[in-house]
Enzyme design. Structure first.
Site, mmCIF file in Angstrom:
data_model
loop_
_atom_site.group_PDB
_atom_site.id
_atom_site.type_symbol
_atom_site.label_atom_id
_atom_site.label_comp_id
_atom_site.label_asym_id
_atom_site.label_seq_id
_atom_site.Cartn_x
_atom_site.Cartn_y
_atom_site.Cartn_z
ATOM 1 N N SER A 1 2.587 4.850 0.934
ATOM 2 C CA SER A 1 3.194 5.394 2.147
ATOM 3 C C SER A 1 2.089 6.114 2.932
ATOM 4 O O SER A 1 1.307 6.873 2.363
ATOM 5 C CB SER A 1 4.287 6.390 1.765
ATOM 6 O OG SER A 1 4.806 6.996 2.922
ATOM 7 N N GLY A 2 1.998 5.827 4.203
ATOM 8 C CA GLY A 2 0.974 6.455 5.038
ATOM 9 C C GLY A 2 -0.360 5.732 5.027
ATOM 10 O O GLY A 2 -1.315 6.153 5.690
ATOM 11 N N SER B 1 5.815 -1.980 -2.020
ATOM 12 C CA SER B 1 5.788 -2.944 -3.133
ATOM 13 C C SER B 1 4.773 -2.525 -4.198
ATOM 14 O O SER B 1 3.722 -3.129 -4.339
ATOM 15 C CB SER B 1 5.542 -4.377 -2.647
ATOM 16 O OG SER B 1 4.842 -4.462 -1.432
ATOM 17 N N GLY C 1 0.838 -1.203 0.000
ATOM 18 C CA GLY C 1 0.000 0.000 0.000
ATOM 19 C C GLY C 1 0.869 1.246 0.000
ATOM 20 O O GLY C 1 2.076 1.180 0.243
ATOM 21 N N GLY D 1 -0.991 2.862 6.305
ATOM 22 C CA GLY D 1 -1.217 2.230 7.614
ATOM 23 C C GLY D 1 -0.538 0.882 7.791
ATOM 24 O O GLY D 1 -0.836 0.156 8.741
ATOM 25 N N LYS D 2 0.404 0.554 6.917
ATOM 26 C CA LYS D 2 1.054 -0.759 6.982
ATOM 27 C C LYS D 2 1.776 -0.971 8.319
ATOM 28 O O LYS D 2 1.585 -1.990 8.987
ATOM 29 C CB LYS D 2 2.067 -0.913 5.820
ATOM 30 C CG LYS D 2 1.430 -0.812 4.436
ATOM 31 C CD LYS D 2 2.450 -0.941 3.313
ATOM 32 C CE LYS D 2 3.470 0.163 3.254
ATOM 33 N NZ LYS D 2 2.924 1.518 2.990
HETATM 34 P P1 ADP Z 1 2.750 3.146 6.263
HETATM 35 O O1 ADP Z 1 3.525 2.168 7.100
HETATM 36 O O2 ADP Z 1 1.781 2.461 5.335
HETATM 37 O O3 ADP Z 1 3.602 4.152 5.577
HETATM 38 P P2 ADP Z 1 1.978 4.258 8.795
HETATM 39 O O4 ADP Z 1 1.422 3.106 9.575
HETATM 40 O O5 ADP Z 1 3.381 4.697 9.086
HETATM 41 O O6 ADP Z 1 1.786 3.969 7.239
HETATM 42 O O7 ADP Z 1 1.039 5.525 8.971
HETATM 43 C C1 ADP Z 1 -0.365 5.454 8.916
HETATM 44 C C2 ADP Z 1 -0.954 6.627 9.720
HETATM 45 O O8 ADP Z 1 -2.375 6.574 9.612
HETATM 46 C C3 ADP Z 1 -0.607 6.525 11.200
HETATM 47 O O9 ADP Z 1 -0.367 7.828 11.693
HETATM 48 C C4 ADP Z 1 -1.902 5.949 11.817
HETATM 49 O O10 ADP Z 1 -2.065 6.354 13.148
HETATM 50 C C5 ADP Z 1 -2.973 6.550 10.901
HETATM 51 N N1 ADP Z 1 -4.223 5.753 10.832
HETATM 52 C C6 ADP Z 1 -5.468 6.277 10.989
HETATM 53 N N2 ADP Z 1 -6.411 5.303 10.894
HETATM 54 C C7 ADP Z 1 -5.739 4.149 10.664
HETATM 55 C C8 ADP Z 1 -6.159 2.793 10.480
HETATM 56 N N3 ADP Z 1 -7.446 2.429 10.515
HETATM 57 N N4 ADP Z 1 -5.218 1.843 10.253
HETATM 58 C C9 ADP Z 1 -3.905 2.196 10.206
HETATM 59 N N5 ADP Z 1 -3.449 3.459 10.381
HETATM 60 C C10 ADP Z 1 -4.344 4.433 10.615
#
Ligand code: ADP
Length: 202
Positions: A38-39, A110, A36, A41-42
């Site tokens: 960036s950002g 990915s 997914g 939620g992974k």
């Molecule tokens: P990634 O690893 O995909 O880059 P992150 O996990 O670092 O994403 O960031 C996702 C952001 O979105 C975090 O600040 C998280 O708190 C927020 N967020 C809000 N709702 C959700 C949700 N349902 N699941 C995952 N993250 C969430």
């Protein structure tokens, strides 16, 4: 030119097998592959999922940019070639964990179907659980957890996925999680329903 593999003698038949190790851990080794933007939620989901699995007695290892790109892959950048090599090594590492009965939770953008397909081929489709962690680009950009989107919009980061580099919608997923529509807790519950039947022994 002799093959570099010429003097390598695999000992897979002589060392302890995967099933014995899985039985010891009372779990089946699998790779949970979170793809997914960036950002999306992974990492957040990986942390909560790992805790939930740990509380149920499962041994896991999270693989993400922090422990891969700063270590074994610290010589790789973000060109197409390097993105492939990044994922190839991650897939090979995951396979070692799986052969040891451990569940890996992998957080990597990915971005293309080719890259995800390569990971699936290396790991083997039976051991590969593909999760599309999905939130619209607008939401990811508003979250801008690491400030990367604003930097990419200012032209400070080249080839940034979703802005100047493509993200292809995954086609072979086991489950999609819409992190803009549901809580982290509900997302983890949804993941557990798919993952638990595949990691439980017996
Ligand atoms: P990634 O690893 O995909 O880059 P992150 O996990 O670092 O994403 O960031 C996702 C952001 O979105 C975090 O600040 C998280 O708190 C927020 N967020 C809000 N709702 C959700 C949700 N349902 N699941 C995952 N993250 C969430």
């Amino acid at each position: 030119m002799p093959s570099p593999l010429e003097n390598i003698f695999p000992v897979f038949n002589e060392i302890l097998g995967r099933t014995e190790k899985e039985n010891l851990l009372n779990q089946r080794g699998k790779v949970v592959w979170l793809t997914g933007l960036s950002g999306a939620g992974k990492t957040t989901l990986a942390k909560h999922l790992e805790r939930a699995l740990f509380d149920k007695g499962f041994l896991t290892q999270v693989l993400d940019g922090d422990n891969i790109r700063t270590g074994i892959n610290n010589n790789l950048g973000f060109s197409d070639t390097d993105r492939f090599e990044n994922i190839r090594r991650i897939a090979e590492i995951s396979k070692l964990f799986v052969n040891c009965g451990v569940i890996t939770i992998n957080c990597f953008i990915s971005p293309t179907e080719d890259i995800r397909e390569m990971a699936r081929q290396i790991i083997g489709k039976d051991d590969f659980i593909e999760v599309y962690v999905n939130a619209p680009l607008k939401t990811c950009e508003e979250r801008d957890v690491k400030g990367l989107y604003s930097r990419a919009r200012r032209g400070e980061i080249k080839e940034f996925t979703g802005i100047t580099s493509p993200f292809e919608t995954p086609e072979n997923i086991d489950i999609e999680i819409r992190t803009d529509l549901q809580s982290v807790e509900d997302s983890v519950e949804q993941l557990l329903q798919v993952i638990l039947p595949r990691i439980q022994c017996g």
